[in-house]
Design a protein around this motif. Structure first.
Motif, PDB file in Angstrom:
ATOM      1  N   HIS A  86       0.796  -1.218   0.000  1.00 38.04           N
ATOM      2  CA  HIS A  86       0.000   0.000   0.000  1.00 38.04           C
ATOM      3  C   HIS A  86       0.835   1.278   0.000  1.00 38.04           C
ATOM      4  O   HIS A  86       0.391   2.317  -0.508  1.00 38.04           O
ATOM      5  CB  HIS A  86      -0.964   0.017   1.190  1.00 38.04           C
ATOM      6  CG  HIS A  86      -0.277   0.013   2.523  1.00 38.04           C
ATOM      7  ND1 HIS A  86       0.089   1.177   3.168  1.00 38.04           N
ATOM      8  CD2 HIS A  86       0.097  -1.015   3.330  1.00 38.04           C
ATOM      9  CE1 HIS A  86       0.666   0.866   4.314  1.00 38.04           C
ATOM     10  NE2 HIS A  86       0.688  -0.449   4.444  1.00 38.04           N
ATOM     11  N   GLN A  87       2.054   1.225   0.544  1.00 35.96           N
ATOM     12  CA  GLN A  87       2.871   2.440   0.588  1.00 35.96           C
ATOM     13  C   GLN A  87       3.305   2.900  -0.799  1.00 35.96           C
ATOM     14  O   GLN A  87       3.715   4.055  -0.975  1.00 35.96           O
ATOM     15  CB  GLN A  87       4.107   2.232   1.478  1.00 35.96           C
ATOM     16  CG  GLN A  87       5.108   1.196   0.992  1.00 35.96           C
ATOM     17  CD  GLN A  87       4.840  -0.183   1.552  1.00 35.96           C
ATOM     18  OE1 GLN A  87       3.699  -0.630   1.634  1.00 35.96           O
ATOM     19  NE2 GLN A  87       5.911  -0.873   1.944  1.00 35.96           N
ATOM     20  N   MET A 110     -12.636  -2.353  -0.630  1.00 37.43           N
ATOM     21  CA  MET A 110     -12.643  -0.981  -0.120  1.00 37.43           C
ATOM     22  C   MET A 110     -12.284  -0.941   1.362  1.00 37.43           C
ATOM     23  O   MET A 110     -11.571  -0.035   1.810  1.00 37.43           O
ATOM     24  CB  MET A 110     -14.016  -0.333  -0.340  1.00 37.43           C
ATOM     25  CG  MET A 110     -14.364  -0.097  -1.795  1.00 37.43           C
ATOM     26  SD  MET A 110     -13.223   0.998  -2.644  1.00 37.43           S
ATOM     27  CE  MET A 110     -12.668  -0.088  -3.972  1.00 37.43           C
ATOM     28  N   ARG A 111     -12.742  -1.925   2.117  1.00 39.17           N
ATOM     29  CA  ARG A 111     -12.375  -1.966   3.534  1.00 39.17           C
ATOM     30  C   ARG A 111     -10.869  -2.165   3.696  1.00 39.17           C
ATOM     31  O   ARG A 111     -10.255  -1.606   4.615  1.00 39.17           O
ATOM     32  CB  ARG A 111     -13.157  -3.067   4.259  1.00 39.17           C
ATOM     33  CG  ARG A 111     -14.607  -2.667   4.553  1.00 39.17           C
ATOM     34  CD  ARG A 111     -15.251  -3.621   5.546  1.00 39.17           C
ATOM     35  NE  ARG A 111     -15.521  -4.924   4.968  1.00 39.17           N
ATOM     36  CZ  ARG A 111     -16.636  -5.259   4.339  1.00 39.17           C
ATOM     37  NH1 ARG A 111     -17.618  -4.362   4.206  1.00 39.17           N
ATOM     38  NH2 ARG A 111     -16.800  -6.474   3.847  1.00 39.17           N
ATOM     39  N   ALA A 112     -10.271  -2.941   2.802  1.00 38.07           N
ATOM     40  CA  ALA A 112      -8.821  -3.130   2.839  1.00 38.07           C
ATOM     41  C   ALA A 112      -8.105  -1.811   2.533  1.00 38.07           C
ATOM     42  O   ALA A 112      -7.105  -1.474   3.184  1.00 38.07           O
ATOM     43  CB  ALA A 112      -8.393  -4.200   1.840  1.00 38.07           C
ATOM     44  N   ILE A 113      -8.610  -1.059   1.566  1.00 38.68           N
ATOM     45  CA  ILE A 113      -8.013   0.229   1.204  1.00 38.68           C
ATOM     46  C   ILE A 113      -8.108   1.209   2.367  1.00 38.68           C
ATOM     47  O   ILE A 113      -7.147   1.903   2.702  1.00 38.68           O
ATOM     48  CB  ILE A 113      -8.688   0.793  -0.062  1.00 38.68           C
ATOM     49  CG1 ILE A 113      -8.310  -0.062  -1.280  1.00 38.68           C
ATOM     50  CG2 ILE A 113      -8.313   2.253  -0.288  1.00 38.68           C
ATOM     51  CD1 ILE A 113      -9.076   0.285  -2.539  1.00 38.68           C
ATOM     52  N   VAL A 114      -9.272   1.251   2.990  1.00 44.66           N
ATOM     53  CA  VAL A 114      -9.438   2.116   4.167  1.00 44.66           C
ATOM     54  C   VAL A 114      -8.541   1.635   5.305  1.00 44.66           C
ATOM     55  O   VAL A 114      -7.909   2.431   6.007  1.00 44.66           O
ATOM     56  CB  VAL A 114     -10.916   2.138   4.617  1.00 44.66           C
ATOM     57  CG1 VAL A 114     -11.063   2.855   5.961  1.00 44.66           C
ATOM     58  CG2 VAL A 114     -11.787   2.818   3.563  1.00 44.66           C
ATOM     59  N   GLY A 115      -8.453   0.316   5.453  1.00 44.61           N
ATOM     60  CA  GLY A 115      -7.699  -0.262   6.552  1.00 44.61           C
ATOM     61  C   GLY A 115      -6.209   0.037   6.521  1.00 44.61           C
ATOM     62  O   GLY A 115      -5.564   0.080   7.574  1.00 44.61           O
ATOM     63  N   VAL A 116      -5.651   0.241   5.317  1.00 46.37           N
ATOM     64  CA  VAL A 116      -4.214   0.555   5.237  1.00 46.37           C
ATOM     65  C   VAL A 116      -3.947   2.053   5.342  1.00 46.37           C
ATOM     66  O   VAL A 116      -2.809   2.500   5.237  1.00 46.37           O
ATOM     67  CB  VAL A 116      -3.588  -0.001   3.935  1.00 46.37           C
ATOM     68  CG1 VAL A 116      -3.700  -1.514   3.893  1.00 46.37           C
ATOM     69  CG2 VAL A 116      -4.208   0.647   2.690  1.00 46.37           C
ATOM     70  N   GLY A 117      -5.012   2.822   5.548  1.00 40.89           N
ATOM     71  CA  GLY A 117      -4.845   4.259   5.763  1.00 40.89           C
ATOM     72  C   GLY A 117      -4.722   5.081   4.499  1.00 40.89           C
ATOM     73  O   GLY A 117      -4.158   6.181   4.529  1.00 40.89           O
ATOM     74  N   HIS A 118      -5.271   4.602   3.400  1.00 33.97           N
ATOM     75  CA  HIS A 118      -5.185   5.336   2.135  1.00 33.97           C
ATOM     76  C   HIS A 118      -5.868   6.695   2.246  1.00 33.97           C
ATOM     77  O   HIS A 118      -7.022   6.789   2.660  1.00 33.97           O
ATOM     78  CB  HIS A 118      -5.852   4.521   1.022  1.00 33.97           C
ATOM     79  CG  HIS A 118      -5.855   5.189  -0.313  1.00 33.97           C
ATOM     80  ND1 HIS A 118      -4.705   5.472  -1.009  1.00 33.97           N
ATOM     81  CD2 HIS A 118      -6.884   5.638  -1.088  1.00 33.97           C
ATOM     82  CE1 HIS A 118      -5.022   6.061  -2.155  1.00 33.97           C
ATOM     83  NE2 HIS A 118      -6.330   6.166  -2.226  1.00 33.97           N
ATOM     84  N   LYS A 119      -5.154   7.744   1.878  1.00 35.29           N
ATOM     85  CA  LYS A 119      -5.690   9.105   1.946  1.00 35.29           C
ATOM     86  C   LYS A 119      -5.941   9.706   0.566  1.00 35.29           C
ATOM     87  O   LYS A 119      -6.367  10.853   0.452  1.00 35.29           O
ATOM     88  CB  LYS A 119      -4.724  10.014   2.715  1.00 35.29           C
ATOM     89  CG  LYS A 119      -4.415   9.550   4.147  1.00 35.29           C
ATOM     90  CD  LYS A 119      -5.684   9.429   4.981  1.00 35.29           C
ATOM     91  CE  LYS A 119      -5.361   8.993   6.410  1.00 35.29           C
ATOM     92  NZ  LYS A 119      -6.599   8.738   7.185  1.00 35.29           N
ATOM     93  N   GLY A 120      -5.648   8.942  -0.482  1.00 30.25           N
ATOM     94  CA  GLY A 120      -5.858   9.432  -1.839  1.00 30.25           C
ATOM     95  C   GLY A 120      -7.275   9.181  -2.313  1.00 30.25           C
ATOM     96  O   GLY A 120      -8.214   9.128  -1.520  1.00 30.25           O
TER      97      GLY A 120
END
Length: 297
Positions: A232-233, A261-271
């Motif tokens: 994700h980084q 989408m929960r995975a994307i939110v879970g890794v802290g995505h801010k984009g």
């Protein structure tokens, strides 16, 4: 003679009625259109910054798409170049992923013969993107044309390093899109996440990321959620699409987008997360509304 219980009920009804009367002027202060917009904006959870790709709605005039995007609660529209930014601004939207600097999907940074043109184009567009207050600019690896992975990595690194300093200075992130080479873009080089991650490491800048297209990577790799969690980084932006066919992301296709989408939110995505499916239904904007509802976790 009234009992205490009856008196309590009467007082409760009187107070409730007074509250409705007092709220009347405030409720009537919103027109039906304003209330609809207010409701749409507040109904989204706010965990994801939603967008949509312009090209998927080519049959809809940009003003109409922008108005619908604003009403649904989107923050912007992807893949909109400088000539149309004024239209987005009319609707208080942004270009969530700018384009226009690239030559094509097949002629990209992996081939040195295109470097002079690409460096010129991206230097100009980085300035334009920054002046507009936007932050993302797309790029492409190009096709292999018999080139091995290592040569492609070296060439991309050499070329992109000549613009990344300006991108850092201007606060613009250059994002290379991952595309499948199995179905849609035969011979495209940046068709696997590990290759793209290695390019990110070699460039070594927070202003170079990968545009992780979920549709494309499901076709070439699968294992979408694990990939998002592990890398994700390096993933700065996401695109959606139903597999197979790149149509609606509903139950007619194989991916379960709420979990993704929960995975994307879970890794802290801010984009941003942009819908990039081609609507098959007659009500194309209805399909967009449905997709946002599916992805708004």
């Amino acid at each position: 003679m009234a009992t205490d219980q009856n008196r309590r009920k009467a007082i409760k009804h009187i107070l409730a009625g007074s509250a409705v009367v007092a709220a009347g002027p405030a409720l009537s202060a919103f027109t039906p259109a304003e209330k609809k917009e207010k409701d749409s904006m507040t109904s989204l959870k706010g965990n994801i910054k939603h967008s949509v790709c312009r090209w998927c709605y080519g049959g809809i005039e940009l003003n109409e798409l922008a108005a619908a995007a604003k009403e649904i609660g989107l923050v912007g529209i992807d893949l909109v170049g400088p000539k149309d930014w004024a239209t987005l601004k009319k609707y208080d939207l942004i270009s969530t992923m700018c384009n226009g600097a690239e030559i094509s999907l097949t002629k990209g940074w992996n081939d040195k013969q295109y470097h002079d043109t690409l460096i010129k184009n991206y230097t100009e567009h980085i300035e334009l993107v920054a002046q507009a207050g936007y932050t993302n600019l797309i790029c492409f690896s190009g096709s292999r044309n018999g080139m091995d992975d290592e040569t492609g990595l070296k060439n991309c690194t050499e070329g992109l390093k000549q613009i990344i300093g300006l991108a850092e200075k201007k606060g613009v992130t250059i994002q290379m899109e991952l595309l499948n080479s199995k179905v849609d873009h035969k011979d495209y080089m940046c068709d696997r996440t590990p290759w793209g991650v290695e390019l990110c490491k070699r460039i070594g800048s927070p202003n170079f990321k990968l545009l992780y297209d979920i549709y494309h990577m499901q076709i070439d790799e699968g294992d979408v959620i694990r990939t998002i969690r592990d890398h994700h980084q390096y993933l700065g932006h996401y695109h959606t699409g139903g597999v197979p066919g790149r149509h609606e992301i509903d139950e007619s296709q194989e991916l379960y987008y709420p979990a993704i989408m929960r995975a994307i939110v879970g890794v802290g995505h801010k984009g941003y997360v942009a819908q990039e499916f081609i609507p098959a239904a007659a009500d194309k904007l209805g399909s967009l509304r449905a997709a946002i509802k599916i992805c708004d976790v």
